[in-house]
Design an enzyme around this catalytic site. Structure first.
Site, PDB file in Angstrom:
ATOM      1  N   ASN A 220       5.731  -2.792  25.096  1.00 31.54           N
ATOM      2  CA  ASN A 220       5.115  -4.080  25.426  1.00 31.54           C
ATOM      3  C   ASN A 220       3.600  -3.888  25.405  1.00 31.54           C
ATOM      4  OD1 ASN A 220       5.504  -6.893  26.173  1.00 31.54           O
ATOM      5  ND2 ASN A 220       4.662  -6.343  28.168  1.00 31.54           N
TER       6      ASN A 220
ATOM      7  N   GLN B 144      -4.841 -12.251  26.868  1.00 26.74           N
ATOM      8  CA  GLN B 144      -3.715 -13.174  26.718  1.00 26.74           C
ATOM      9  C   GLN B 144      -3.236 -13.727  28.048  1.00 26.74           C
ATOM     10  OE1 GLN B 144      -3.895 -10.068  25.289  1.00 26.74           O
ATOM     11  NE2 GLN B 144      -2.689  -9.954  23.414  1.00 26.74           N
TER      12      GLN B 144
ATOM     13  N   ALA C  86       6.254 -11.128  19.969  1.00 26.09           N
ATOM     14  CA  ALA C  86       7.276 -10.670  19.019  1.00 26.09           C
ATOM     15  C   ALA C  86       8.168 -11.791  18.470  1.00 26.09           C
ATOM     16  CB  ALA C  86       8.125  -9.571  19.665  1.00 26.09           C
TER      17      ALA C  86
ATOM     18  N   ASP D  31       8.096  -6.212  22.916  1.00 27.82           N
ATOM     19  CA  ASP D  31       7.945  -6.305  21.474  1.00 27.82           C
ATOM     20  C   ASP D  31       9.000  -5.496  20.738  1.00 27.82           C
ATOM     21  OD1 ASP D  31       5.117  -7.653  20.525  1.00 27.82           O
ATOM     22  OD2 ASP D  31       5.092  -6.944  22.583  1.00 27.82           O
TER      23      ASP D  31
END
Length: 354
Positions: free
Chosen positions: A259, A208, A61, A249
C-alpha cells in the site's frame, strides 16, 4: 466542473474515470488539482491513458484497472477498420498501459480481461469485437463499484460504534470505480449510524489524504480531521484511535500487503498499541501468483516529487531524495483483509482460489 457524462457508473456526482456511451473517449478527473479545482480531462487514446495513469491524474489500484480497461476499449474503437489493425492496436495499448505503473496488480488484471475478450471474439467483425471490449470495460467498472459496496458493508461490521478510524492515503471513490474500499468501510459504518470519526494522514508527498480523502469525506458529511504522517504514533499512544483501515495496491498469496508508502510504519504502531489493522480491497487486488510481499515490485518515482511542492523547492539545491511509492506490510501485522468475498485472516487468502 460537472462530470461530462449522462449516467456515471460511479453512482456519484464525481468519478475517477468514466467512458463515453460510444466508447471513444474517457473522462478522467485530474486528481492532482483537487480539492481546489474539479476538472475532467478528455482521454482519446490508449497512450494518453497510460500517461494519465503514470502522471497521477488517476490513481488507486481499482481505478487504475478501470482506466486501463477503458484505454483498451478506446484503442479498439480507434482501430475498427480491420482485424489486423484492431489486434495491433490492442497489443500496443496493452504494452503501454502495463508499463505505466508496476505495483498495482489491478492494472495488469484489467488488461488481461480485455485481451481475453478480444481472443474470445476473434471470429467476429472488428466493430463487433470493439463493442464487446467496450462492454467488458464497463462490466469491470460496474463490478468494482458493487464489490466496494459489498466489502464496505462487511467491513463496517468490525467497526465499533463511536470509533475514531485512522486511514492512510486515499482509498475512496476517487481510487476505485466508486464508493471506495477503506472509505467504503467508513461510509458503510457512517450509513449504519455508528457515528464514526476519521483521522486522515496527509500522505506525503502527493498529499492524497489531505487533498482527496478529506475532500470525499467532507462532501459526505463524515467528520474528518487531517494529521501529518508523523502523528499516528502520538494518537495511538493516547488511545485516541480505535481502528486502522487502509486500502491496498497488491495483496500477495501470503497475505502480505503493498500500500502507499507509510502504511508499514502505521501497521507496526498499531500492533504495538494493540489496535486492529484492517485492509480493504476488492478480490481483483489479490495476486495469488505472487508468493510473498518480497516479490511485489515497488515503484520508484521521481525524487522531485519529494524535493519540490510544485515549483517551490523544499530541500537545498543539489540534494536528492528517495521516493518509493509503496511499502509492504507483512501479514503478521494485519488483523484482517476484507474483500467482497468476506473478511479473512491474512493466511486464509491463499486458500481462496481464483
Amino acid at each position: 466542473m460537472t462530470l461530462p457524462h449522462p449516467a456515471p457508473l460511479s453512482g456519484a456526482t464525481y468519478s475517477a474515470v468514466e467512458l463515453s456511451p460510444d466508447g471513444e473517449v474517457a473522462f478522467v478527473l485530474d486528481q492532482r488539482r483537487l480539492p481546489a479545482d474539479e476538472r475532467y480531462v478528455e482521454v482519446r487514446t490508449a497512450e494518453a491513458m497510460a500517461d494519465a495513469i503514470r502522471d497521477m491524474l488517476v490513481r488507486g489500484a481499482p481505478a487504475i484497472g478501470i482506466a486501463a480497461a477503458y484505454g483498451m476499449a478506446i484503442a479498439a474503437r480507434s482501430a475498427e477498420a480491420s482485424t489486423a489493425a484492431l489486434e495491433t492496436a490492442l497489443d500496443h495499448a496493452a504494452t503501454r498501459l502495463r508499463a505505466s505503473r508496476p505495483t498495482a496488480v489491478n492494472l495488469g488484471w484489467a488488461v488481461d480481461c480485455m485481451l481475453a475478450v478480444s481472443a474470445k471474439t476473434a471470429g467476429r467483425s472488428p466493430k463487433e469485437r470493439a463493442e464487446a471490449l467496450v462492454e467488458e470495460a464497463k462490466r469491470i467498472h460496474r463490478e468494482d463499484v458493487e464489490a466496494c459496496r459489498t466489502l464496505g458493508r462487511l467491513g463496517a461490521e468490525r467497526i465499533p460504534a463511536g470509533a475514531t478510524i485512522l486511514t492512510h492515503c486515499n482509498a475512496g471513490a476517487l481510487a476505485t470505480g466508486g464508493y471506495g474500499t477503506a472509505l467504503g468501510v467508513i461510509r458503510a459504518a457512517h450509513a449504519a449510524g455508528k457515528r464514526v470519526r476519521v483521522l486522515a494522514c496527509e500522505t506525503r508527498p502527493y498529499l492524497q489524504g489531505a487533498r482527496l480523502t478529506a475532500w470525499e469525506l467532507s462532501r459526505d458529511g463524515i467528520p474528518v480531521e487531517v494529521i501529518t504522517d508523523g502523528m499516528p504514533g502520538h494518537y495511538l499512544s493516547r488511545r485516541a484511535i480505535d481502528v486502522v483501515v487502509v486500502g491496498a495496491d497488491r495483496i500477495a498469496r501470503t497475505g502480505d500487503v503493498a500500500n502507499k508508502i507509510g502504511t508499514y510504519g502505521i501497521a507496526c504502531l498499531a500492533k504495538a498499541h494493540e489496535v486492529p489493522f484492517y485492509v480493504a480491497a476488492p478480490f481483483s487486488t489479490v495476486d495469488l501468483a505472487c508468493p510473498s510481499g518480497l516479490a511485489i515490485p515497488i515503484e520508484e518515482r521521481s525524487s522531485r516529487e519529494v524535493t519540490h511542492l510544485g515549483d517551490l523547492a523544499l530541500v537545498p539545491e543539489n540534494v536528492k531524495a528517495r521516493h518509493p511509492a509503496f511499502d509492504v506490510t507483512p501479514a503478521r501485522l494485519v488483523t484482517g483483509i476484507v474483500t467482497e468475498r468476506g473478511m479473512f485472516a491474512p493466511h486464509e487468502i491463499e486458500t481462496l482460489g481464483g
